[in-house]
Design a protein around this motif. Structure first.
Motif: not given
Length: 278
Positions: A100-126
């Motif tokens: 019932g907490f609100n700090d859950f997220t949707v995570n999407v990352a682009l990984v390039e050569e073993g390193r996260p290069a781009l990321g989106v974190v979305h918090a639906p509740a807020s």
């Protein structure tokens, strides 16, 4: 030369994550059953609905392979050939969602050569999203308006810890830093709070998987911070072997804190081993 579909920009990715977030909230409002996966972690209809949206959306706008927590397993033999791929966690913080907490997220990352290069974190509740491209910058989106964000390191640090995983090693770390302030929260929001200058340190000594951390790591590094492997204090990497488990890590507002972090680790271990005096 083969046709290559251009990668979506951050605005497109945020829109896709918002769509997945709306599906999560719809499930929450309707009520849901909690099932257990093979590793005993929880899964709900919200995880699966968000996964379907993200996989379909990324597949429609990109030719890159997709690795998702809720998707089919992909062998290391196949994954080791990937140089660029999408790494997603459709619902990070399922335990928080279930409780019932609100700090859950949707995570999407682009990984390039073993390193996260781009990321989106979305918090639906807020309705808030954080996004970043390493080397280009990071932003906080609220009500469709982006605002550039940047780390604001200070010491003693404002320290974050998981609500569900405040283990003994983390407690030793906290006690080894005089004057620290502790806040507990769930999911990849912790990376984003450091990225926007509201916290400084997030040590993690309990298990996480690459899809738990990659998007948040990209946002934090794009905002000027760092995510370091706890043992080596080198940048945390993905795609290092068959296991998708991360090693212990420290997310921090400044990569220049390596000496300080090494000293904290030494004090934490020394305090742990020091004999008690009755």
């Amino acid at each position: 030369m083969p046709n290559v579909v251009p990668l979506p920009d951050l605005t497109q990715l945020i829109g896709l994550c918002e769509q997945a977030g709306r599906a999560i909230l719809t499930v929450r409002e309707a009520g849901f059953r909690v099932d257990a996966k093979a590793d005993a972690s929880p899964v709900t209809a919200a995880d699966l609905a968000a996964n379907e949206i993200l996989v379909a959306g990324l597949g429609a706008c990109s030719t890159l392979p997709i690795l998702s927590e809720e998707g089919p397993a992909v062998s290391w033999r196949e994954r080791r050939q990937w140089r660029r791929f999408w790494l997603i966690d459709p619902l990070d913080g399922t335990r928080e969602f279930v409780d019932g907490f609100n700090d859950f997220t949707v995570n999407v990352a682009l990984v390039e050569e073993g390193r996260p290069a781009l990321g989106v974190v979305h918090a639906p509740a807020s309705g808030i999203s954080w996004a970043g491209t390493v080397g280009k910058g990071a932003w906080r989106w609220q009500e469709g308006e982006p605002r550039a964000i940047r780390v604001a390191p200070r010491w003693p640090p404002r320290l974050l810890a998981s609500r569900a995983h405040l283990d003994a090693t983390t407690r030793d770390w906290i006690s080894a830093i005089p004057g620290t302030q502790l806040e507990r929260c769930g999911s990849s929001v912790k990376f984003c709070r450091i990225a926007e200058g509201k916290a400084d340190l997030y040590p993690r000594f309990s298990p996480t998987c690459e899809w738990d951390t990659a998007a948040g790591q990209a946002v934090l590094e794009a905002a000027g911070g760092a995510v370091l492997a706890a043992e080596t204090l080198e940048p945390l990497r993905c795609q290092q072997g068959e296991s998708l488990l991360n090693g212990h890590f420290i997310a921090c507002a400044s990569g220049a804190w390596r000496d300080r972090l090494a000293a904290v680790a030494h004090r934490a271990v020394w305090n742990e081993r020091k004999p008690s005096v009755e």
